[in-house]
Motif scaffolding. Structure first.
Motif, PDB file in Angstrom:
ATOM      1  N   ARG A 169     -18.032 -20.674  25.453  1.00  0.00           N
ATOM      2  CA  ARG A 169     -19.216 -20.021  26.011  1.00  0.00           C
ATOM      3  C   ARG A 169     -20.139 -19.522  24.902  1.00  0.00           C
ATOM      4  NH1 ARG A 169     -19.334 -14.486  29.444  1.00  0.00           N
ATOM      5  NH2 ARG A 169     -21.558 -14.497  29.904  1.00  0.00           N
ATOM      6  N   LEU A 170     -19.546 -19.028  23.826  1.00  0.00           N
ATOM      7  CA  LEU A 170     -20.325 -18.539  22.696  1.00  0.00           C
ATOM      8  C   LEU A 170     -21.079 -19.690  22.030  1.00  0.00           C
ATOM      9  CD1 LEU A 170     -20.783 -15.831  21.268  1.00  0.00           C
ATOM     10  CD2 LEU A 170     -18.950 -16.447  19.711  1.00  0.00           C
ATOM     11  N   ASP A 184     -18.133 -21.499  11.631  1.00  0.00           N
ATOM     12  CA  ASP A 184     -17.550 -21.344  10.291  1.00  0.00           C
ATOM     13  C   ASP A 184     -16.029 -21.231  10.385  1.00  0.00           C
ATOM     14  OD1 ASP A 184     -17.027 -18.745  11.065  1.00  0.00           O
ATOM     15  OD2 ASP A 184     -18.265 -17.811   9.543  1.00  0.00           O
ATOM     16  N   ARG A 185     -15.387 -21.021   9.244  1.00  0.00           N
ATOM     17  CA  ARG A 185     -13.916 -20.981   9.203  1.00  0.00           C
ATOM     18  C   ARG A 185     -13.315 -19.868  10.050  1.00  0.00           C
ATOM     19  NH1 ARG A 185     -13.773 -20.459   3.192  1.00  0.00           N
ATOM     20  NH2 ARG A 185     -15.602 -21.718   2.914  1.00  0.00           N
ATOM     21  N   ALA A 186     -14.052 -18.755  10.168  1.00  0.00           N
ATOM     22  CA  ALA A 186     -13.537 -17.607  10.926  1.00  0.00           C
ATOM     23  C   ALA A 186     -13.781 -17.743  12.428  1.00  0.00           C
ATOM     24  CB  ALA A 186     -14.182 -16.327  10.414  1.00  0.00           C
ATOM     25  N   GLY A 187     -14.447 -18.819  12.846  1.00  0.00           N
ATOM     26  CA  GLY A 187     -14.714 -19.019  14.260  1.00  0.00           C
ATOM     27  C   GLY A 187     -16.037 -18.418  14.715  1.00  0.00           C
ATOM     28  N   LEU A 213     -23.156 -15.316  15.680  1.00  0.00           N
ATOM     29  CA  LEU A 213     -22.637 -14.717  16.912  1.00  0.00           C
ATOM     30  C   LEU A 213     -21.121 -14.747  16.856  1.00  0.00           C
ATOM     31  CD1 LEU A 213     -24.868 -16.659  19.470  1.00  0.00           C
ATOM     32  CD2 LEU A 213     -25.294 -14.386  18.552  1.00  0.00           C
ATOM     33  N   SER A 214     -20.511 -13.608  17.103  1.00  0.00           N
ATOM     34  CA  SER A 214     -19.051 -13.549  17.170  1.00  0.00           C
ATOM     35  C   SER A 214     -18.671 -12.604  18.292  1.00  0.00           C
ATOM     36  CB  SER A 214     -18.453 -13.083  15.840  1.00  0.00           C
ATOM     37  OG  SER A 214     -18.915 -11.798  15.520  1.00  0.00           O
TER      38      SER A 214
END
Length: 141
Positions: A4-5, A25-28, A43-44
């Motif tokens: 969804r993000l 990116d690597r961190a999602g 956006l996280s």
């Protein structure tokens, strides 16, 4: 939530910039790059179930990204328009401020116009000349 993000970020990118790149990116974290405006948005997932952490920063010369200059937490369910408004506010805060005016060159010197030696400086020069003169007078006897 991550699908969804990503979907929201793709819609948001189309609203913000004509030219953009969306990637994870690597961190999602989902990142939207606007290389032509030298800005990025990420956006996280936020603390809550419907919250998203929005960060904004600048893209430096050479294409590297500078650390985030500002961030905000907003609702993902507010829709693309609300999210775009938050992003625009953050992007405006990342814009470089007005630069300091360059110093004015006058007569080969930097600084303000007018006399170059003040009254206090002349008093010091007179005192030093007087001391040197007194020393020379006393040693010449």
């Amino acid at each position: 939530m991550s699908a969804r993000l990503r979907e929201t970020a793709t819609e948001l990118a189309k609203v913000l910039w004509r030219e953009h790149t969306v990637y994870r990116d690597r961190a999602g974290v989902v990142v939207i790059r606007g290389d032509h405006v030298r800005r990025w948005i990420s956006l996280s997932t936020g603390g809550g179930r419907d919250e998203v952490l929005v960060r904004a920063g600048r893209i430096l010369d050479g294409g590297t990204t500078a650390p985030a200059r500002c961030e905000a937490v907003t609702r993902l369910s507010g829709g693309t328009a609300e999210l775009a408004a938050v992003c625009r506010r953050l992007l405006s805060e990342t814009a470089p401020g007005p630069s300091a005016p360059a110093p004015v060159r006058r007569g080969g010197r930097l600084g303000r116009p007018g006399r170059h030696t003040g009254l206090g400086s002349w008093a010091v020069v007179v005192c030093v000349v007087g001391l040197v003169g007194s020393y020379l007078y006393l040693t010449a006897r």
